[in-house]
Design an enzyme around this catalytic site. Structure first.
Site, mmCIF file in Angstrom:
data_model
loop_
_atom_site.group_PDB
_atom_site.id
_atom_site.type_symbol
_atom_site.label_atom_id
_atom_site.label_comp_id
_atom_site.label_asym_id
_atom_site.label_seq_id
_atom_site.Cartn_x
_atom_site.Cartn_y
_atom_site.Cartn_z
ATOM 1 N N GLU A 149 0.822 -1.215 0.000
ATOM 2 C CA GLU A 149 0.000 0.000 0.000
ATOM 3 C C GLU A 149 0.852 1.259 0.000
ATOM 4 O O GLU A 149 1.674 1.473 0.902
ATOM 5 C CB GLU A 149 -0.923 0.009 1.230
ATOM 6 C CG GLU A 149 -1.802 1.265 1.271
ATOM 7 C CD GLU A 149 -2.937 1.206 2.284
ATOM 8 O OE1 GLU A 149 -2.923 0.307 3.141
ATOM 9 O OE2 GLU A 149 -3.836 2.062 2.195
ATOM 10 N N GLU A 163 -12.512 1.874 3.720
ATOM 11 C CA GLU A 163 -11.720 1.885 4.957
ATOM 12 C C GLU A 163 -12.044 3.186 5.697
ATOM 13 O O GLU A 163 -11.183 4.024 5.918
ATOM 14 C CB GLU A 163 -10.228 1.793 4.590
ATOM 15 C CG GLU A 163 -9.349 1.349 5.717
ATOM 16 C CD GLU A 163 -7.866 1.417 5.343
ATOM 17 O OE1 GLU A 163 -7.088 0.729 6.005
ATOM 18 O OE2 GLU A 163 -7.481 2.159 4.430
HETATM 19 MN MN LIG Z 1 -5.708 2.101 3.205
#
Ligand SMILES: [Mn+2]
Length: 287
Positions: free
Chosen positions: A149, A243
């Site tokens: 990420e 998220e």
């Molecule tokens: Mn994230």
């Protein structure tokens, strides 16, 4: 595309009753539940198999979102810490295999939250690539897609953009190694979010979605039409996972830096309604 949500939307700690959240998110219309896989290491084999059976029965896919602690940093200058980090992520992937979770995502190339005491980017990059190459053998054997990420400058010094994440991924050089882009981070770092997604192309293995203040998609100003067009351009067909972080307090609020209530003092029913409305919004933009 599979649409999901991270369980920590509802919690103040990085742990929760995964059976409860599996049933809840399925009921709300999601195809995927994202969990913190560290918790799997504290569950008995029986509990892991029960979780697998319940999610299979629900037709729910499980993704695993990991921010390794500093003492398990695979890019550390300390060889003992790197070794512990590789062992930790290997154990995580084995536990994921038991619950049939085939996507591992997060700041896997470092530790999180970062304290910025060592910011030697080149050295951390090189050590991280070497460690992850080793981990890819386990990922390949277990059929796990391993997604690095890119996060914003306040959370890591190693990779902040799609361009950097793709470059890191190419250095690792495994077809199981992909990247994760997150609209919250892209909003801070990228010139153009659609172009960042197009740059990632086939390297994009997972997408996190949230507004610039991490509220659920649809409540802010991010360019969801443009994001949807870019996903169509690259024929994206993997996970789209919300998220959102809207609750202050606890370890989650502290680590995410949520210093005020962003939920509108929502109770659990209202939280559920918000995320369900956001799912319909996202589907209208992405499908
Ligand atoms: Mn994230």
């Amino acid at each position: 595309m599979k649409f999901g949500v991270f369980f920590a939307y509802w919690t103040h700690e990085w742990k929760g009753d995964y059976l409860k959240y599996a049933r809840k998110v399925r009921e709300l219309g999601f195809d995927m539940l994202e969990i913190s896989p560290g918790q799997l290491l504290n569950m008995s084999r029986q509990e892991l198999l029960e979780f697998k059976a319940v999610t299979k029965d629900l037709g729910l896919t499980i993704s695993s979102n990991l921010g390794p602690p500093k003492e398990k940093d695979v890019a550390s200058a300390d060889p003992a810490v790197r070794k512990a980090g590789i062992q930790f992520q290997t154990d995580i992937m084995r536990a994921m295999d038991l619950v049939d979770s085939r996507v591992l995502v997060g700041v896997l190339y470092s530790y999180w939250p970062c304290d910025f005491t060592d910011t030697d980017k080149a050295a951390n990059w090189e050590r991280g690539v070497a460690s992850i190459r080793e981990l890819m053998k386990t990922a390949e054997n277990l059929g796990i897609t391993y997604c690095l990420e890119a996060v914003n400058r306040f959370e890591t010094f190693i990779m902040n953009t799609s361009e950097e994440a793709v470059r890191f991924c190419k250095d690792v050089g495994s077809s199981n190694c992909k990247i994760l882009l997150d609209t919250f981070h892209m909003n801070i770092e990228e010139d153009n979010i659609g172009d960042a997604i197009r740059h990632a192309g086939d390297y994009l293995g997972h997408l996190h979605v949230g507004e610039g203040n991490r509220k659920v998609p649809g409540k802010g100003h991010l360019p969801w039409d443009e994001i949807g067009r870019a996903l169509k351009d690259i024929k994206y067909n993997a996970g789209v996972v919300m998220e959102p972080f809207v609750l202050d307090g606890g370890r989650v609020g502290h680590d995410i830096k949520v210093w005020r209530d962003l939920s509108g003092n929502a109770d659990e029913t209202k939280m559920d309604e918000d995320v369900k409305a956001s799912l319909m919004f996202l589907k209208s933009k992405f499908l």
